[in-house]
Scaffold this motif. Structure first.
Motif, PDB file in Angstrom:
ATOM      1  N   THR A   1       4.154   9.116   1.559  1.00 41.44           N
ATOM      2  CA  THR A   1       4.813  10.664   1.338  1.00 41.44           C
ATOM      3  C   THR A   1       6.612  10.048   1.454  1.00 41.44           C
ATOM      4  O   THR A   1       6.665  10.954   1.564  1.00 41.44           O
ATOM      5  CB  THR A   1       4.571  11.067   2.155  1.00 41.44           C
ATOM      6  OG1 THR A   1       4.677  11.297   3.816  1.00 41.44           O
ATOM      7  CG2 THR A   1       2.856  11.094   2.379  1.00 41.44           C
ATOM      8  N   GLY A   2       7.215   9.195   1.880  1.00 40.37           N
ATOM      9  CA  GLY A   2       8.750   9.444   2.046  1.00 40.37           C
ATOM     10  C   GLY A   2       9.296   9.511   3.577  1.00 40.37           C
ATOM     11  O   GLY A   2      10.274   9.655   3.846  1.00 40.37           O
ATOM     12  N   ALA A   3       8.280   9.348   4.503  1.00 39.64           N
ATOM     13  CA  ALA A   3       8.503   9.872   5.833  1.00 39.64           C
ATOM     14  C   ALA A   3       8.960   8.575   6.595  1.00 39.64           C
ATOM     15  O   ALA A   3       8.044   7.535   7.004  1.00 39.64           O
ATOM     16  CB  ALA A   3       7.556  10.100   6.665  1.00 39.64           C
ATOM     17  N   ILE A   4      10.130   8.556   7.513  1.00 39.69           N
ATOM     18  CA  ILE A   4      10.278   7.951   8.251  1.00 39.69           C
ATOM     19  C   ILE A   4       9.404   7.205   9.674  1.00 39.69           C
ATOM     20  O   ILE A   4       9.442   8.270  10.100  1.00 39.69           O
ATOM     21  CB  ILE A   4      11.640   7.580   8.956  1.00 39.69           C
ATOM     22  CG1 ILE A   4      12.546   7.613   7.375  1.00 39.69           C
ATOM     23  CG2 ILE A   4      12.518   6.199   9.756  1.00 39.69           C
ATOM     24  CD1 ILE A   4      12.695   6.289   6.235  1.00 39.69           C
TER      25      ILE A   4
ATOM     26  N   ASP B   1       1.340  -1.720  -0.372  1.00 38.52           N
ATOM     27  CA  ASP B   1      -0.024  -0.041  -0.252  1.00 38.52           C
ATOM     28  C   ASP B   1       1.007   1.326  -0.025  1.00 38.52           C
ATOM     29  O   ASP B   1       0.805   2.432   0.454  1.00 38.52           O
ATOM     30  CB  ASP B   1      -0.627  -0.189   1.258  1.00 38.52           C
ATOM     31  CG  ASP B   1      -2.396  -1.234   1.067  1.00 38.52           C
ATOM     32  OD1 ASP B   1      -1.603  -1.663   0.248  1.00 38.52           O
ATOM     33  OD2 ASP B   1      -2.806  -1.618   2.744  1.00 38.52           O
ATOM     34  N   GLY B   2       1.411   1.051  -0.256  1.00 39.86           N
ATOM     35  CA  GLY B   2       2.420   2.622  -0.565  1.00 39.86           C
ATOM     36  C   GLY B   2       3.837   3.048   0.671  1.00 39.86           C
ATOM     37  O   GLY B   2       4.405   3.669   0.618  1.00 39.86           O
ATOM     38  N   TRP B   3       3.584   1.571   1.657  1.00 42.31           N
ATOM     39  CA  TRP B   3       4.141   1.926   2.484  1.00 42.31           C
ATOM     40  C   TRP B   3       5.770   0.970   2.384  1.00 42.31           C
ATOM     41  O   TRP B   3       5.708  -0.147   1.289  1.00 42.31           O
ATOM     42  CB  TRP B   3       4.197   0.797   3.780  1.00 42.31           C
ATOM     43  CG  TRP B   3       2.805   1.703   4.184  1.00 42.31           C
ATOM     44  CD1 TRP B   3       1.603   1.667   3.839  1.00 42.31           C
ATOM     45  CD2 TRP B   3       2.781   2.423   5.478  1.00 42.31           C
ATOM     46  NE1 TRP B   3       0.901   2.716   4.802  1.00 42.31           N
ATOM     47  CE2 TRP B   3       1.472   3.175   5.409  1.00 42.31           C
ATOM     48  CE3 TRP B   3       4.139   2.940   6.452  1.00 42.31           C
ATOM     49  CZ2 TRP B   3       0.714   4.823   6.757  1.00 42.31           C
ATOM     50  CZ3 TRP B   3       3.899   4.148   7.276  1.00 42.31           C
ATOM     51  CH2 TRP B   3       2.536   5.073   7.136  1.00 42.31           C
TER      52      TRP B   3
ATOM     53  N   MET C   1      -5.038 -10.346  11.037  1.00 41.34           N
ATOM     54  CA  MET C   1      -5.119 -10.883   9.476  1.00 41.34           C
ATOM     55  C   MET C   1      -4.309  -9.790   9.031  1.00 41.34           C
ATOM     56  O   MET C   1      -5.193  -8.418   8.890  1.00 41.34           O
ATOM     57  CB  MET C   1      -5.981 -11.037   8.727  1.00 41.34           C
ATOM     58  CG  MET C   1      -4.985 -12.038   7.114  1.00 41.34           C
ATOM     59  SD  MET C   1      -6.788 -12.752   6.395  1.00 41.34           S
ATOM     60  CE  MET C   1      -8.365 -11.086   5.794  1.00 41.34           C
ATOM     61  N   PHE C   2      -3.003  -9.160   8.176  1.00 37.95           N
ATOM     62  CA  PHE C   2      -2.742  -8.885   7.777  1.00 37.95           C
ATOM     63  C   PHE C   2      -3.250  -8.893   6.313  1.00 37.95           C
ATOM     64  O   PHE C   2      -2.460  -9.014   5.331  1.00 37.95           O
ATOM     65  CB  PHE C   2      -0.857  -8.457   7.231  1.00 37.95           C
ATOM     66  CG  PHE C   2      -0.310  -7.260   6.998  1.00 37.95           C
ATOM     67  CD1 PHE C   2      -0.673  -6.148   8.259  1.00 37.95           C
ATOM     68  CD2 PHE C   2       0.207  -7.105   5.794  1.00 37.95           C
ATOM     69  CE1 PHE C   2       0.157  -4.872   7.908  1.00 37.95           C
ATOM     70  CE2 PHE C   2       0.713  -6.346   5.711  1.00 37.95           C
ATOM     71  CZ  PHE C   2       0.968  -4.890   6.294  1.00 37.95           C
ATOM     72  N   ASN C   3      -4.474  -8.235   5.465  1.00 36.33           N
ATOM     73  CA  ASN C   3      -5.164  -8.290   4.774  1.00 36.33           C
ATOM     74  C   ASN C   3      -4.388  -7.172   3.623  1.00 36.33           C
ATOM     75  O   ASN C   3      -5.467  -6.439   2.327  1.00 36.33           O
ATOM     76  CB  ASN C   3      -6.754  -7.901   4.431  1.00 36.33           C
ATOM     77  CG  ASN C   3      -7.259  -6.852   5.529  1.00 36.33           C
ATOM     78  OD1 ASN C   3      -5.890  -5.767   5.558  1.00 36.33           O
ATOM     79  ND2 ASN C   3      -7.869  -6.493   5.588  1.00 36.33           N
ATOM     80  N   ALA C   4      -3.503  -6.841   3.602  1.00 38.18           N
ATOM     81  CA  ALA C   4      -2.246  -6.086   2.396  1.00 38.18           C
ATOM     82  C   ALA C   4      -1.592  -7.346   1.032  1.00 38.18           C
ATOM     83  O   ALA C   4      -1.237  -7.559   1.396  1.00 38.18           O
ATOM     84  CB  ALA C   4      -1.573  -5.231   2.484  1.00 38.18           C
ATOM     85  N   GLU C   5      -1.893  -6.692   0.450  1.00 38.76           N
ATOM     86  CA  GLU C   5      -0.887  -7.177  -0.548  1.00 38.76           C
ATOM     87  C   GLU C   5       0.401  -6.833  -0.812  1.00 38.76           C
ATOM     88  O   GLU C   5       1.371  -5.997  -0.959  1.00 38.76           O
ATOM     89  CB  GLU C   5      -1.377  -7.174  -2.279  1.00 38.76           C
ATOM     90  CG  GLU C   5      -0.551  -8.478  -3.151  1.00 38.76           C
ATOM     91  CD  GLU C   5      -1.298  -8.297  -4.338  1.00 38.76           C
ATOM     92  OE1 GLU C   5      -0.491  -8.353  -5.766  1.00 38.76           O
ATOM     93  OE2 GLU C   5      -2.396  -7.628  -4.747  1.00 38.76           O
ATOM     94  N   VAL C   6       1.597  -7.697  -0.369  1.00 39.79           N
ATOM     95  CA  VAL C   6       2.951  -7.617  -0.173  1.00 39.79           C
ATOM     96  C   VAL C   6       3.633  -8.393  -2.003  1.00 39.79           C
ATOM     97  O   VAL C   6       3.978  -9.172  -1.465  1.00 39.79           O
ATOM     98  CB  VAL C   6       3.698  -7.922   1.372  1.00 39.79           C
ATOM     99  CG1 VAL C   6       4.634  -7.844   0.709  1.00 39.79           C
ATOM    100  CG2 VAL C   6       2.803  -7.835   2.532  1.00 39.79           C
TER     101      VAL C   6
ATOM    102  N   SER D   1      -0.769   7.068   9.729  1.00 40.90           N
ATOM    103  CA  SER D   1      -0.493   8.411  10.148  1.00 40.90           C
ATOM    104  C   SER D   1      -0.644   8.899   8.000  1.00 40.90           C
ATOM    105  O   SER D   1      -0.465  10.172   7.750  1.00 40.90           O
ATOM    106  CB  SER D   1       0.193   8.329  10.224  1.00 40.90           C
ATOM    107  OG  SER D   1       1.539   7.792   9.642  1.00 40.90           O
ATOM    108  N   ALA D   2      -0.750   7.626   8.224  1.00 40.67           N
ATOM    109  CA  ALA D   2      -0.679   8.117   5.929  1.00 40.67           C
ATOM    110  C   ALA D   2      -2.259   9.022   5.769  1.00 40.67           C
ATOM    111  O   ALA D   2      -2.359   8.698   4.475  1.00 40.67           O
ATOM    112  CB  ALA D   2      -0.328   7.195   5.209  1.00 40.67           C
ATOM    113  N   GLY D   3      -3.055   8.892   6.523  1.00 34.11           N
ATOM    114  CA  GLY D   3      -4.406   8.695   5.648  1.00 34.11           C
ATOM    115  C   GLY D   3      -5.250   7.152   5.090  1.00 34.11           C
ATOM    116  O   GLY D   3      -6.236   8.581   4.985  1.00 34.11           O
TER     117      GLY D   3
END
Length: 236
Positions: A153-156, A138-140, A228-233, A212-214
């Motif tokens: 957004t590129g923030a640590i 998801d962009g992370w 369950m972690f339901n994101a595609e990795v 935090s990314a909205g």
């Protein structure tokens, strides 16, 4: 092999001596301190592998010291305290501790918890290095060698050691239901057993940081079982 170095912060002289002796007899290097200033002198002078931290200290409390340590390090922290309620354990987890040992405790229990925290931390790090260096969802981006989470957004994002280990467990087991008991085994956090709220609080903390990314955090509660972690990795 060099022994692990443990920073023991305890204001009770007799308990400090007895605890230090028990750790030393089991092969650990111990750096004792009785107050916050003494702790910081040791902490800033040399690397330590674990902090045993009494909550009820004169001056700066163990709770506040834990908060301050977490601003600069993910070194494992075990709270030791006469306070043993669930509320105290949850507060400890909320601020980033890795375990909670209520007084009075036996040498056997102390050593078991110290070994478990050090072992889980080491195993997670070795496992991370042995796998691919990064994972994305998801962009992370999760960087395992550096133990960093970067937002879309590129923030640590600042994660405690326990939070990063929990996120790693989710990422490596994406789209699978993971029981609470298994999450406790996979992460290096042990504040009470699986019936306590500790793992739920840790998941809640991680959720807040991923939001935090909205966007909604990709952690789904499976009622009566776990999460369950339901994101595609994807890995690279």
């Amino acid at each position: 092999m060099t022994s692990s170095t443990i920073l023991l912060v305890e204001d009770d002289p007799s308990l400090r001596v007895l605890t230090a002796r028990a750790l030393q007899e089991n092969g650990y290097t111990v750096r004792p301190a009785s107050t916050a200033p003494e702790m910081w002198i040791i902490f800033n002078a040399e690397p330590v592998d674990l902090i045993l931290l009494d909550i009820m200290l004169p001056g700066t409390s163990g709770i506040e010291l834990c908060r301050q340590v977490r601003q600069k390090s993910d070194v494992p922290i075990i709270f030791i305290s006469a306070k043993g309620s669930e509320t105290d354990r949850v507060i400890g987890l909320e601020i980033g501790a890795d375990d909670y040992l209520p007084k009075p405790f036996s040498t056997r229990e102390l050593m078991a918890r110290v070994r478990a925290v050090l072992r889980r931390g080491g195993m997670e790090r070795q496992s991370d290095v042995s796998r691919r260096n990064e994972a994305s969802f998801d962009g992370w981006t999760v960087n395992f060698p550096r133990r960093e989470l970067t937002s879309p957004t590129g923030a640590i994002i600042d994660l405690t050691g326990a939070e990063f280990d929990l996120l790693s467990s989710f990422v490596h087991n994406a789209q699978r239901v993971i029981a609470r008991e298994r999450l406790i085994e996979l992460s290096r956090t042990r504040l009470g057993d699986a019936s306590d709220r500790s793992i739920d609080v840790l998941v809640s903390r991680l959720r807040r940081k991923l939001q935090s990314a909205g966007k909604e955090a990709p952690i789904t509660t499976v009622r009566g079982v776990g999460y369950m972690f339901n994101a595609e990795v994807s890995r690279s």
